[in-house]
Design an enzyme around this catalytic site. Structure first.
Site, PDB file in Angstrom:
ATOM      1  N   LYS A 173     102.403-107.805 -86.528  1.00  0.00           N
ATOM      2  CA  LYS A 173     103.677-107.526 -85.851  1.00  0.00           C
ATOM      3  C   LYS A 173     104.853-107.870 -86.761  1.00  0.00           C
ATOM      4  O   LYS A 173     105.787-107.095 -86.918  1.00  0.00           O
ATOM      5  CB  LYS A 173     103.786-108.345 -84.548  1.00  0.00           C
ATOM      6  CG  LYS A 173     102.725-108.023 -83.533  1.00  0.00           C
ATOM      7  CD  LYS A 173     102.910-108.820 -82.254  1.00  0.00           C
ATOM      8  CE  LYS A 173     102.726-110.327 -82.446  1.00  0.00           C
ATOM      9  NZ  LYS A 173     101.368-110.701 -82.873  1.00  0.00           N
ATOM     10  N   THR A 174     104.787-109.066 -87.343  1.00  0.00           N
ATOM     11  CA  THR A 174     105.878-109.479 -88.221  1.00  0.00           C
ATOM     12  C   THR A 174     105.944-108.545 -89.430  1.00  0.00           C
ATOM     13  O   THR A 174     107.018-108.200 -89.908  1.00  0.00           O
ATOM     14  CB  THR A 174     105.676-110.946 -88.646  1.00  0.00           C
ATOM     15  OG1 THR A 174     105.597-111.734 -87.457  1.00  0.00           O
ATOM     16  CG2 THR A 174     106.830-111.444 -89.496  1.00  0.00           C
ATOM     17  N   ASP A 179     111.572-110.622 -83.566  1.00  0.00           N
ATOM     18  CA  ASP A 179     110.196-111.132 -83.699  1.00  0.00           C
ATOM     19  C   ASP A 179     109.939-112.136 -82.567  1.00  0.00           C
ATOM     20  O   ASP A 179     110.888-112.705 -82.026  1.00  0.00           O
ATOM     21  CB  ASP A 179     110.032-111.814 -85.071  1.00  0.00           C
ATOM     22  CG  ASP A 179     108.556-111.931 -85.487  1.00  0.00           C
ATOM     23  OD1 ASP A 179     107.683-111.470 -84.730  1.00  0.00           O
ATOM     24  OD2 ASP A 179     108.291-112.484 -86.576  1.00  0.00           O
ATOM     25  N   GLU A 180     108.703-112.383 -82.221  1.00  0.00           N
ATOM     26  CA  GLU A 180     108.336-113.358 -81.189  1.00  0.00           C
ATOM     27  C   GLU A 180     109.131-113.130 -79.912  1.00  0.00           C
ATOM     28  O   GLU A 180     109.651-114.062 -79.298  1.00  0.00           O
ATOM     29  CB  GLU A 180     108.588-114.800 -81.683  1.00  0.00           C
ATOM     30  CG  GLU A 180     107.978-115.124 -83.035  1.00  0.00           C
ATOM     31  CD  GLU A 180     106.511-115.503 -82.967  1.00  0.00           C
ATOM     32  OE1 GLU A 180     105.933-115.511 -81.868  1.00  0.00           O
ATOM     33  OE2 GLU A 180     105.940-115.768 -84.036  1.00  0.00           O
ATOM     34  N   GLN A 224     101.013-115.522 -76.563  1.00  0.00           N
ATOM     35  CA  GLN A 224     101.565-116.591 -77.406  1.00  0.00           C
ATOM     36  C   GLN A 224     102.891-117.115 -76.867  1.00  0.00           C
ATOM     37  O   GLN A 224     103.676-117.711 -77.597  1.00  0.00           O
ATOM     38  CB  GLN A 224     101.755-116.089 -78.835  1.00  0.00           C
ATOM     39  CG  GLN A 224     100.441-115.797 -79.517  1.00  0.00           C
ATOM     40  CD  GLN A 224     100.654-115.437 -80.976  1.00  0.00           C
ATOM     41  OE1 GLN A 224     101.053-116.261 -81.785  1.00  0.00           O
ATOM     42  NE2 GLN A 224     100.400-114.195 -81.318  1.00  0.00           N
ATOM     43  N   ARG A 232      96.051-119.465 -86.117  1.00  0.00           N
ATOM     44  CA  ARG A 232      96.759-119.706 -87.382  1.00  0.00           C
ATOM     45  C   ARG A 232      95.795-119.676 -88.554  1.00  0.00           C
ATOM     46  O   ARG A 232      96.187-119.598 -89.709  1.00  0.00           O
ATOM     47  CB  ARG A 232      97.464-121.086 -87.380  1.00  0.00           C
ATOM     48  CG  ARG A 232      98.574-121.310 -86.359  1.00  0.00           C
ATOM     49  CD  ARG A 232      99.560-120.196 -86.325  1.00  0.00           C
ATOM     50  NE  ARG A 232      99.233-119.249 -85.279  1.00  0.00           N
ATOM     51  CZ  ARG A 232      99.689-117.995 -85.262  1.00  0.00           C
ATOM     52  NH1 ARG A 232     100.464-117.547 -86.210  1.00  0.00           N
ATOM     53  NH2 ARG A 232      99.359-117.181 -84.286  1.00  0.00           N
TER      54      ARG A 232
HETATM   55  P1  ATP Z   1     101.458-113.673 -85.136  1.00  0.00           P
HETATM   56  O1  ATP Z   1     101.112-113.155 -83.781  1.00  0.00           O
HETATM   57  O2  ATP Z   1     100.685-114.895 -85.464  1.00  0.00           O
HETATM   58  O3  ATP Z   1     102.922-113.776 -85.341  1.00  0.00           O
HETATM   59  P2  ATP Z   1     101.555-111.162 -86.499  1.00  0.00           P
HETATM   60  O4  ATP Z   1     101.051-110.151 -85.529  1.00  0.00           O
HETATM   61  O5  ATP Z   1     102.999-111.250 -86.690  1.00  0.00           O
HETATM   62  O6  ATP Z   1     100.918-112.568 -86.159  1.00  0.00           O
HETATM   63  P3  ATP Z   1     101.456-110.872 -89.341  1.00  0.00           P
HETATM   64  O7  ATP Z   1     101.844-112.261 -89.679  1.00  0.00           O
HETATM   65  O8  ATP Z   1     102.449-109.800 -89.500  1.00  0.00           O
HETATM   66  O9  ATP Z   1     100.837-110.839 -87.867  1.00  0.00           O
HETATM   67  O10 ATP Z   1     100.167-110.446 -90.147  1.00  0.00           O
HETATM   68  C1  ATP Z   1      99.029-111.309 -90.242  1.00  0.00           C
HETATM   69  C2  ATP Z   1      98.404-111.194 -91.619  1.00  0.00           C
HETATM   70  O11 ATP Z   1      97.819-109.916 -91.768  1.00  0.00           O
HETATM   71  C3  ATP Z   1      99.423-111.314 -92.727  1.00  0.00           C
HETATM   72  O12 ATP Z   1      98.837-112.002 -93.802  1.00  0.00           O
HETATM   73  C4  ATP Z   1      99.702-109.864 -93.090  1.00  0.00           C
HETATM   74  O13 ATP Z   1     100.143-109.747 -94.422  1.00  0.00           O
HETATM   75  C5  ATP Z   1      98.360-109.206 -92.876  1.00  0.00           C
HETATM   76  N1  ATP Z   1      98.470-107.765 -92.496  1.00  0.00           N
HETATM   77  C6  ATP Z   1      99.146-107.250 -91.461  1.00  0.00           C
HETATM   78  N2  ATP Z   1      99.006-105.918 -91.408  1.00  0.00           N
HETATM   79  C7  ATP Z   1      98.215-105.562 -92.427  1.00  0.00           C
HETATM   80  C8  ATP Z   1      97.684-104.302 -92.913  1.00  0.00           C
HETATM   81  N3  ATP Z   1      97.945-103.154 -92.324  1.00  0.00           N
HETATM   82  N4  ATP Z   1      96.897-104.360 -94.010  1.00  0.00           N
HETATM   83  C9  ATP Z   1      96.614-105.515 -94.617  1.00  0.00           C
HETATM   84  N5  ATP Z   1      97.064-106.720 -94.218  1.00  0.00           N
HETATM   85  C10 ATP Z   1      97.862-106.747 -93.130  1.00  0.00           C
HETATM   86 MG    MG Z   2     104.350-112.812 -86.365  1.00  0.00          MG
END
Ligand code: ATP
Ligand code: MG
Length: 706
Positions: free
Chosen positions: A36-37, A217-218, A252, A638
């Site tokens: 997402k981030t 975000d969040e 979350q 995490r």
């Molecule tokens: P959270 O819910 O904990 O905030 P998030 O959904 O924001 O998590 P991110 O932090 O954006 O998730 O991504 C998690 C990990 O996966 C990061 O290391 C990111 O670089 C990697 N990632 C995300 N999308 C891809 C993708 N399409 N290909 C490869 N790696 C990815």
């Molecule tokens: Mg995130």
């Protein structure tokens, strides 16, 4: 349809869909680690590529630390133009709005931002009590009202019982004082900008014009006022064309206790019927073993939106459960685990992934749990940082200095005035200050303003007036000099001189029995000054979360310090183990995570010993358990490669040790009992033996070759 640009690189189809959807409201709803981030950072790039000026893009994160990280990621992706994007927290955005346009609400541009302690002391005064617990209770209640958008008059009208009525009256007096002091508290940083946008069309239109696209975000942890603020800011377009992207995960949501509400998620499709909903299902962070444990824990919670999450990173190491006698043992075992994982990494000749300290995190429920781990890590000579706590800024010596800074930046900040004028003592006593206070209240001016009033001599002796004048002139002088002081070296010289002038080191030694403690405090002072100086040198400003590379004067830097909660960022490039609360770990990831203190009563936190059986009370317990479950889910997710969960059989309660049980969440992770237990110390012993053996072998081989 928009063509996929460079942003498509490293994004799956669903992520690309969210990134390329530029002209309407968009919600990405997905589980932890699903990228997402990443969507937000890539979308910043996509927007710029589509021709949106970076200055018109705002990305809102949950903490200053997250803002700093996002800024870095965006820079890596799109280069220099990332620095013009506004990446900050809702609070920092509020500061920006108020500094620029707060005048229409009667705020001076240099208003002060009060921290929790200042608020407590003003509330004590407003409510006529000396009891800190009562004041804190009011603070909590008032903060709840404020984040729900209520003012004192409304709170009074709605008060259901005597307790609320009293709190509402105190709130009214508190509001008067804040106005008089030209100060705002943290809640005001959201509620006042909201008022500004709601009631002043010209300000609203200006900001709506400024905001080309807002990314949040969040989103699950926003509160009602933040949501209103967002709605107003994107309100320049028809709802179908509102330009924002919110990303979040209902599983979350862990700030319910601070007024965050999942209603904001529920309202979004209603308020914006054209909302594009994107779901992400692939987790790119964790191994299957870790993800399974997370899914099992969150399973029992009711679902706002159904989601599935899978990982292609393989099964990975099984999740470990470590038990210990008490917290000291638990900490020793955590350290042994770090050492053995590093040794294993070295033996397997893996890359840096397994070896660096920065790849390890110890996560716990409450700040005070960090202590045994800090001690054990120090003992083992392992570098670490504590994040999520306010430990550094909460130290008395740092708060002393901050009071001075606040007073130069805003002379009307009475709490800061009182602290600065008495620290170090300069012969201005309580009686003088009391009389000055009465005089100031009578003429409705601040203490600082009162001090220069010609008629002050009618209530105070000439000597007292003389000392006050001397202090006032000194503050004016510092203020003048601080404004002229730019760049890190000049700021450093300024602060060294100033500390000498007020003889602060002596103040510390006089106030401290132990020389060692005084020296440590002085060390903190030096560290703090150095950090302030670096800020003057044009580093990123994590107080306002705003990227400014230009050199600043010390006065500008001082104006923002009350917003700071942590300076651990200064260490972000060092190789250190992270100790953090679960709340502060949100959005972050580490290869190796240890969740510690996972016992009943801690996680889930005490849900009440003797609950009454009314349905409201029962409902409250159910809600709280759900939030605790989400907190555990945040913790588990995490971890990227390895996860250990530890608990202690006994825990200190006052002076006694009491027996405690492992958290119900451990059983709920559904681990295979045969593989999960471990004693990291045994493993470390075995690894050391293997190392020794290998060393012998290679020595023997070398000897043979010779
Ligand atoms: P959270 O819910 O904990 O905030 P998030 O959904 O924001 O998590 P991110 O932090 O954006 O998730 O991504 C998690 C990990 O996966 C990061 O290391 C990111 O670089 C990697 N990632 C995300 N999308 C891809 C993708 N399409 N290909 C490869 N790696 C990815
Ligand atoms: Mg995130």
């Amino acid at each position: 349809m928009s063509a996929p640009g460079p942003a498509a690189h490293g994004l799956n189809l669903a992520q690309q869909e969210a990134v390329n959807y530029l002209h309407g409201p968009c919600l990405v709803l997905a589980g932890a680690g699903s990228g997402k981030t990443r969507v937000i950072t890539h979308k910043i790039g996509r927007l710029i590529q589509s021709g949106m000026p970076p200055q018109r893009i705002a990305a809102i994160t949950f903490t200053n630390k997250a803002a700093a990280e996002m800024r870095e990621r965006a820079k890596g992706l799109i280069g220099r133009s990332a620095k013009d994007v506004l990446v900050c927290t809702f609070h920092a955005l509020g500061v920006r709005l108020l500094r620029q346009d707060g005048a229409v609400l009667g705020l001076k541009p240099n208003f002060s931002i009060l921290d929790t302690d200042d608020v407590t002391s003003i509330l004590k005064d407003a409510g006529g009590t000396t009891d800190a617990a009562t004041a804190r209770q009011w603070q909590w209640t008032i903060s709840g009202w404020k984040s729900g958008g209520l003012n004192a008059t409304q709170a009074l009208a709605l008060a259901a019982n005597e307790e609320d009525r009293v709190a509402a009256i105190v709130m009214g007096r508190f509001e008067e004082r804040l106005t008089a002091y030209q100060s705002v508290d943290f809640d005001d940083l959201i509620s006042l900008p909201l008022k500004l946008l709601q009631n002043h069309a010209e300000v609203r239109e200006k900001w709506q014009g400024l905001m080309g696209h807002i990314l949040v975000d969040e989103y699950q942890d926003t509160n009602a006022t933040q949501y209103e603020m967002l709605k107003l800011l994107v309100g320049g377009h028809a709802p179908n064309e509102a330009r924002f992207t919110a990303v979040g995960d209902d599983d979350q949501s862990i700030y319910g206790w601070r007024g965050a509400t999942l209603d904001n998620l529920k309202k979004l499709p209603i308020d914006f019927p054209a909302l594009k909903l994107v779901k992400l299902e692939q987790n790119y962070r964790s191994t299957s073993a870790i993800l399974r444990a997370a899914n099992n824990v969150i399973g029992p919670n009711p679902k706002l939106f159904p989601k599935t999450l899978f990982s292609e990173l393989g099964e990975g190491e099984p999740v470990r459960v470590v038990d210990a006698d008490n917290e000291e043992h638990e900490a020793e075992r955590a350290v042994a685990r770090i050492q053995s994982l590093r040794a294993e990494g070295a033996l397997a000749q893996e890359g840096a992934q397994y070896k660096e300290f920065r790849h390890f995190a110890v996560l716990y429920r409450a700040n005070h749990q960090a202590k045994p781990f800090e001690k054990a890590l120090r003992k083992a000579n392992i570098p670490y940082k504590v994040s999520g706590g306010q430990s550094f800024f909460d130290r008395a010596e740092i708060r002393d200095l901050c009071a001075w800074f606040r007073l130069w930046s805003n002379n009307d900040d009475d709490p800061a005035f009182l602290r600065a004028v008495t620290t170090p003592k300069r012969g201005i006593g309580h009686q003088t200050l009391g009389a000055l206070g009465v005089f100031a209240a009578q003429y409705k001016v601040s203490l600082f303003e009162a001090l220069f009033s010609p008629s002050l001599s009618s209530v105070l002796a000439a000597k007292a007036v003389g000392s006050l004048h001397e202090f006032g002139r000194y503050i004016n002088d510092l203020q003048f000099r601080a404004r002229q002081t730019e760049g890190a070296d000049n700021a450093r010289t300024f602060m060294t001189d100033w500390l000498k002038e007020i003889d602060y080191e002596k103040h510390l030694t006089d106030g401290e029995e132990s020389e060692k403690v005084a020296a440590a405090k002085w060390g903190n002072v030096m560290e703090f000054c150095d950090w302030m100086a670096q800020r003057c040198g044009g580093e990123m400003d994590d107080a306002t979360g705003v990227t400014t590379r230009e050199v600043k004067n010390l006065l500008e830097v001082a104006q923002t310090i009350a917003l700071l909660s942590t300076i651990s960022d200064r260490e972000k490039d060092q190789d250190q183990v992270t100790l953090s609360t679960l709340h502060a770990s949100k959005g972050l990831e580490w290869p190796h995570v240890m969740l510690v203190g996972v016992t009943e009563g801690m996680l889930p936190f005490k849900l009440g010993d003797n609950p009454d059986d009314s349905s409201a009370a029962q409902d409250d317990i159910v809600q709280r358990l759900q939030e605790e479950r989400r907190l555990m889910y945040v913790g588990i997710t995490r971890a990227q490669r390895s996860l250990a969960v530890s608990w202690t059989r006994r825990r200190k309660k006052g002076r006694e040790m009491v027996a405690v049980l492992p958290s119900r969440f451990i059983a709920e992770m559904g681990l295979d009992k045969a593989t999960v237990k471990e004693d990291p110390r045994e493993k470390l012993k075995a690894l050391r033996a293997e190392f020794a053996q290998r060393a012998l072998d290679s020595a023997a081989q070398a000897a043979i070759k010779r």
